[in-house]
Design an enzyme around this catalytic site. Structure first.
Site, PDB file in Angstrom:
ATOM      1  N   ASP A   1      -4.107  -8.515  -5.144  1.00  0.00           N
ATOM      2  CA  ASP A   1      -4.601  -9.767  -4.303  1.00  0.00           C
ATOM      3  C   ASP A   1      -4.589 -10.906  -5.081  1.00  0.00           C
ATOM      4  O   ASP A   1      -4.382 -12.106  -4.750  1.00  0.00           O
ATOM      5  CB  ASP A   1      -5.602  -9.560  -3.424  1.00  0.00           C
ATOM      6  CG  ASP A   1      -5.114  -8.672  -2.314  1.00  0.00           C
ATOM      7  OD1 ASP A   1      -4.330  -8.951  -1.631  1.00  0.00           O
ATOM      8  OD2 ASP A   1      -5.844  -7.658  -1.763  1.00  0.00           O
TER       9      ASP A   1
ATOM     10  N   GLU B   1     -10.478 -10.931  -6.116  1.00  0.00           N
ATOM     11  CA  GLU B   1      -9.116 -11.072  -5.864  1.00  0.00           C
ATOM     12  C   GLU B   1      -8.893 -12.335  -5.093  1.00  0.00           C
ATOM     13  O   GLU B   1      -7.914 -12.585  -4.808  1.00  0.00           O
ATOM     14  CB  GLU B   1      -8.976  -9.710  -4.931  1.00  0.00           C
ATOM     15  CG  GLU B   1      -9.876  -9.515  -3.551  1.00  0.00           C
ATOM     16  CD  GLU B   1      -9.559  -8.144  -3.019  1.00  0.00           C
ATOM     17  OE1 GLU B   1      -8.554  -7.587  -3.313  1.00  0.00           O
ATOM     18  OE2 GLU B   1     -10.403  -7.777  -2.103  1.00  0.00           O
TER      19      GLU B   1
ATOM     20  N   CYS C   1      -9.176  -2.920 -10.709  1.00  0.00           N
ATOM     21  CA  CYS C   1      -8.570  -1.454  -9.928  1.00  0.00           C
ATOM     22  C   CYS C   1      -7.492  -2.267  -9.109  1.00  0.00           C
ATOM     23  O   CYS C   1      -6.993  -1.279  -8.547  1.00  0.00           O
ATOM     24  CB  CYS C   1      -9.926  -1.413  -9.061  1.00  0.00           C
ATOM     25  SG  CYS C   1     -10.307  -2.468  -7.936  1.00  0.00           S
TER      26      CYS C   1
ATOM     27  N   HIS D   1       0.839  -1.294  -0.032  1.00  0.00           N
ATOM     28  CA  HIS D   1      -0.016   0.286   0.104  1.00  0.00           C
ATOM     29  C   HIS D   1       0.730   1.286   0.163  1.00  0.00           C
ATOM     30  O   HIS D   1       0.227   2.219  -0.633  1.00  0.00           O
ATOM     31  CB  HIS D   1      -0.823  -0.084   1.149  1.00  0.00           C
ATOM     32  CG  HIS D   1      -1.897  -0.949   0.879  1.00  0.00           C
ATOM     33  ND1 HIS D   1      -2.049  -2.319   1.048  1.00  0.00           N
ATOM     34  CD2 HIS D   1      -3.199  -1.087   0.025  1.00  0.00           C
ATOM     35  CE1 HIS D   1      -3.207  -3.162   0.802  1.00  0.00           C
ATOM     36  NE2 HIS D   1      -3.636  -2.176  -0.122  1.00  0.00           N
TER      37      HIS D   1
HETATM   38  C1  PEP Z   1      -6.013  -5.374  -5.181  1.00  0.00           C
HETATM   39  O1  PEP Z   1      -6.059  -6.210  -4.451  1.00  0.00           O
HETATM   40  O2  PEP Z   1      -5.830  -5.454  -6.285  1.00  0.00           O
HETATM   41  C2  PEP Z   1      -6.857  -4.362  -4.601  1.00  0.00           C
HETATM   42  C3  PEP Z   1      -7.180  -3.158  -5.393  1.00  0.00           C
HETATM   43  O3  PEP Z   1      -7.128  -3.886  -3.214  1.00  0.00           O
HETATM   44  P1  PEP Z   1      -5.874  -3.658  -2.105  1.00  0.00           P
HETATM   45  O4  PEP Z   1      -4.642  -3.209  -3.024  1.00  0.00           O
HETATM   46  O5  PEP Z   1      -6.300  -2.422  -1.446  1.00  0.00           O
HETATM   47  O6  PEP Z   1      -5.894  -4.879  -1.425  1.00  0.00           O
HETATM   48 MG    MG Z   2      -7.138  -6.238  -2.644  1.00  0.00          MG
END
Ligand code: PEP
Ligand code: MG
Length: 576
Positions: A456, A432, A503, A189
C-alpha cells in the site's frame, strides 16, 4: 503463439487450461404461453434436483477438509428446499405464467429485498446465501455445469479474468499448476496467495477468457513473463528443461530454509512470516522463523462464510498461532477489510475509490462492535505468549490514539470481568500511508513498533491502484521515492529504539533485501515461499555492502535504474 505478461509468482508450468468463468445470471422478465407452463415447471424441478446434487457433492468434498465450510453449503441446501420459496416459484410459473428462470429470479429477489431491509446484521448475513442459491438455481435451470476452483478434477492451469481472495481461499491448490489472469497485480491479494503456495502466476493477459479455450495446451513462463498457447514440440521440450532448471535452483535455494539468517559478517536478521488464517499448514514455519510479522486476520473473516467469526472462534485461532510460536512475537493485524477485500457477510456501501475509502482501521473505528470483539479475542489470547497488535491503514497520529483508546476500553472491560491478558501487549502500526511515514518520528513515540506495508505504501505514494493492470508501469516497486521514505521510517523507529519491520511484498523480495538491511532494518516478514531465497541472499552479503547499495539506489533517478542495479547485485549474490 507467445504473449507477454507480468510475473506475479515465479516458476514454469505446462498443462491444460481451465477457463474459470464464474456464472453471471442474465434473466429478463419472460411470460410463457399456457401450453408451456408444464415445461417450465419441469425446468424448475430439474434445476432443484441438480442444485441439490451439487450441494450434496460439495458438502461431501469440503467436509473432509473443512467442516465449517461444509456447514455453509448445508445452509444453502436448507434455503434451496425452503417450502415457501419453492411454492412461490411454482405459483409464479402456474399463476403468472413466468418462465422458470424469471420465477426463480423474481421470488429470490423478493426475499433478498425483504431481508436486506431488516436492521439486524445476522439476518442481513443471510442475503449473501440467498444470492448464492439463486445463482446456482439459475445456472442449473440453464443446464450449465458449475465452474469452481474448489473442486478441480485434474491438474490444470487456471485462466481467469481476475481472482478474488474468496476464489483463492477455496482453491484446490494441489491441482493448480499455474495461473494466468487479465487483472490483478504483483501485490493483489490473490497474487500474494499464489506466491504463498509457490504457484507460477502471471497477469496482464489480454482477454484470456475469450482467447484461451477450456483444455487448450498452455505453458506459463513466470520467469520471463509470457505464456504460450498450443506450444510446439520444441517449445514443450525447451520449457520442460527450463522448468527443470528452475526446480533445481529452487531446490538448491531451499537448503537455506531452516538456517538462521545471518550476514557474512555475523549480523542476525529476524525473518518472520506473513500468514492468513492460522491453519496448521500456515504455522509450519514456526520452527525456522523468528515470529509472525503479519497475521492478515481478515482471512479469518473471509473464511467464515455467512457470519462474522465470533470472539471465541477468533480467540482460539489467535491462541493457536501464539502457542505455535512459543515466546516469539506474533503480530496480529486487526481486520483490514475494504479495498480489494470484501466480506460476503458484511456488505458495505459501494465506494468510488475503495482503496481511499472506509477501509481497515477506518472501518473498525466505525464498527466498534466488530473491532471490540476482535480486540477482546486478541487480548485474551495475549495471555498465552508474545502477542503484538497492529493497526492497518493508519494515516495520522489521531488514528493511533483512536485505535489505542479502543484497546484501553477493551482492557478495562476485561479487568472488570477479571479476565486475564498481557497488560504490556505491544501496540504497533502498519506504515502504509505516506502521511504517517512522514510523521514517523512522532509515531515512533506513540506506538511500540511499526511494520511497513510496502504494497500500500507504494500504491499511496505513487498514486497508483495496486490492482489496475492499466497502470502497472506506474506502480513502481523500486521507486527511489518510496525507498527514501522507507529509509526515513526505519531511521526514526531505530532512533526511538523501537522495532521497524516490513511485511509488504518488498519484505520477501530478494531484490530489495540488501537495501532494507542497508537501511538498518533487522526484521523482515514475508510469505513462507520467500524465506529460503531471502535467507540465501542475507548469507551472501555484508552489512557494509548492503549500506553502500542502499545509499547508491536512493540516489538513482528512476525505478527502472534501481531495479536493474538490484538485479545485478542479487545475481552476483546467488539469486536468479
Ligand atoms: C501492505 O500493504 O504492504 C500489506 C502488508 O498489507 P496488505 O497487502 O494486506 O494490504
Ligand atoms: Mg496494506
Amino acid at each position: 503463439m507467445k504473449y507477454d505478461v507480468t510475473v506475479v509468482s515465479k516458476g514454469i508450468a505446462l498443462g491444460k487450461a481451465y477457463v474459470y468463468k464464474p456464472f453471471v445470471p442474465d434473466v429478463t422478465e419472460t411470460i410463457v404461453d399456457d401450453a408451456n407452463v408444464e415445461a417450465e415447471l419441469a425446468i424448475f424441478d430439474k434445476a432443484l434436483a441438480s442444485a441439490e446434487v451439487e450441494l450434496n457433492n460439495l458438502v461431501d468434498m469440503v467436509m473432509k477438509k473443512d467442516p465449517d465450510k461444509a456447514m455453509i453449503f448445508e445452509a444453502h441446501k436448507a434455503i434451496l428446499k425452503d417450502d415457501d420459496i419453492c411454492t412461490d416459484i411454482k405459483d409464479s410459473i402456474s399463476g403468472m405464467k413466468y418462465s422458470a428462470e424469471w420465477a426463480i429470479m423474481f421470488v429470490y429477489n423478493q426475499n433478498i429485498e425483504i431481508l436486506s431491509a431488516v436492521d439486524d446484521p445476522l439476518i442481513k448475513e443471510r442475503v449473501a446465501d440467498l444470492y448464492d442459491v439463486r445463482n446456482r438455481m439459475l445456472r442449473c435451470a440453464k443446464g450449465l455445469e458449475e465452474v469452481t476452483l474448489a473442486s478441480l478434477k485434474e491438474q490444470v492451469v487456471v485462466v481467469a479474468d481476475d481472482l478474488f481472495p474468496s476464489d483463492t481461499v477455496v482453491m484446490d491448490k494441489e491441482k493448480v499448476l499455474g495461473i494466468i489472469t487479465e487483472k490483478g497485480g504483483v501485490t493483489s491479494h490473490s497474487a500474494i496467495i499464489a506466491r504463498g503456495y509457490g504457484i507460477p502466476a502471471v497477469f496482464g493477459a489480454k482477454d484470456p477468457l475469450n482467447t484461451i479455450a477450456m483444455g487448450q495446451s498452455v505453458i506459463v513462463d513466470a520467469i520471463e513473463g509470457a505464456y504460450i498457447l498450443d506450444p510446439t514440440a520444441e517449445e514443450t521440450a525447451e520449457y520442460t528443461k527450463k522448468k527443470d532448471n528452475f526446480d533445481n535452483y529452487y531446490a538448491e535455494t531451499q537448503k537455506y530454509l531452516t538456517k538462521p539468517a545471518v550476514t557474512k559478517d555475523g549480523v542476525h536478521i529476524d525473518i518472520d512470516i506473513n500468514i492468513g488464517a492460522p491453519s496448521d499448514e500456515a504455522l509450519e514455519p514456526a520452527a525456522y522463523t523468528d515470529g509472525i510479522g503479519l497475521i492478515r486476520s481478515e482471512f479469518l473473516y473471509m473464511d467464515s462464510g455467512d457470519k462474522l467469526p465470533d470472539e471465541e472462534t477468533q480467540f482460539q485461532a489467535y491462541k493457536k498461532a501464539i502457542e505455535a510460536f512459543g515466546g516469539k512475537p506474533v503480530t496480529l493485524r486487526t481486520m483490514d477489510i475494504g479495498g480489494d477485500k470484501q466480506l460476503p457477510c458484511l456488505p458495505l456501501p459501494k465506494e468510488d475509490n475503495p482503496f481511499l475509502g472506509k477501509r481497515a482501521l477506518r472501518l473498525c473505528l466505525d464498527r466498534i462492535d466488530i473491532f471490540k470483539t476482535q480486540l477482546r479475542a486478541a487480548l485474551r489470547a495475549s495471555a498465552y505468549g508474545n502477542l503484538w497488535i497492529m493497526f492497518p491503514m493508519v494515516g495520522s497520529i489521531d488514528d493511533i490514539r483512536a485505535g489505542k483508546a479502543v484497546v484501553d476500553e477493551v482492557k478495562a472491560e476485561l479487568d472488570s470481568e477479571n479476565i486475564e491478558y498481557n497488560k504490556d501487549v505491544k501496540i504497533g502500526i502498519m506504515v502504509e500511508v505516506p502521511s504517517i511515514g512522514l510523521m514517523s518520528d512522532i509515531a515512533a513515540q506513540e506506538s511500540d513498533f511499526c511494520s511497513i506495508g510496502s504494497n500500500d505504501l507504494i500504491q499511496y505514494t505513487t498514486a497508483t491502484d495496486r490492482i489496475n493492470p492499466e497502470v502497472t508501469k506506474y506502480y513502481q516497486s523500486y521507486s527511489p521515492a518510496v525507498l527514501r521514505l522507507i529509509r526515513f521510517i526505519v531511521k526514526n523507529y531505530n532512533a526511538a529504539g523501537k522495532s521497524a519491520c516490513i511485511c509488504g511484498e518488498l519484505g520477501g523480495d530478494t531484490l530489495a533485501t540488501a537495501v532494507l538491511v542497508g537501511f538498518g532494518m533487522r526484521k523482515l516478514s514475508m510469505s513462507a515461499s520467500n524465506i529460503a531465497g531471502v535467507k540465501k541472499l542475507i548469507a551472501n552479503i555484508t552489512i557494509e555492502e548492503a549500506e553502500k547499495l542502499a545509499d547508491e539506489v536512493c540516489n538513482m533517478p528512476t525505478s527502472d535504474e534501481v531495479e536493474a542495479r538490484l538485479k545485478e547485485f542479487a545475481n552476483a549474490h546467488g539469486i536468479i
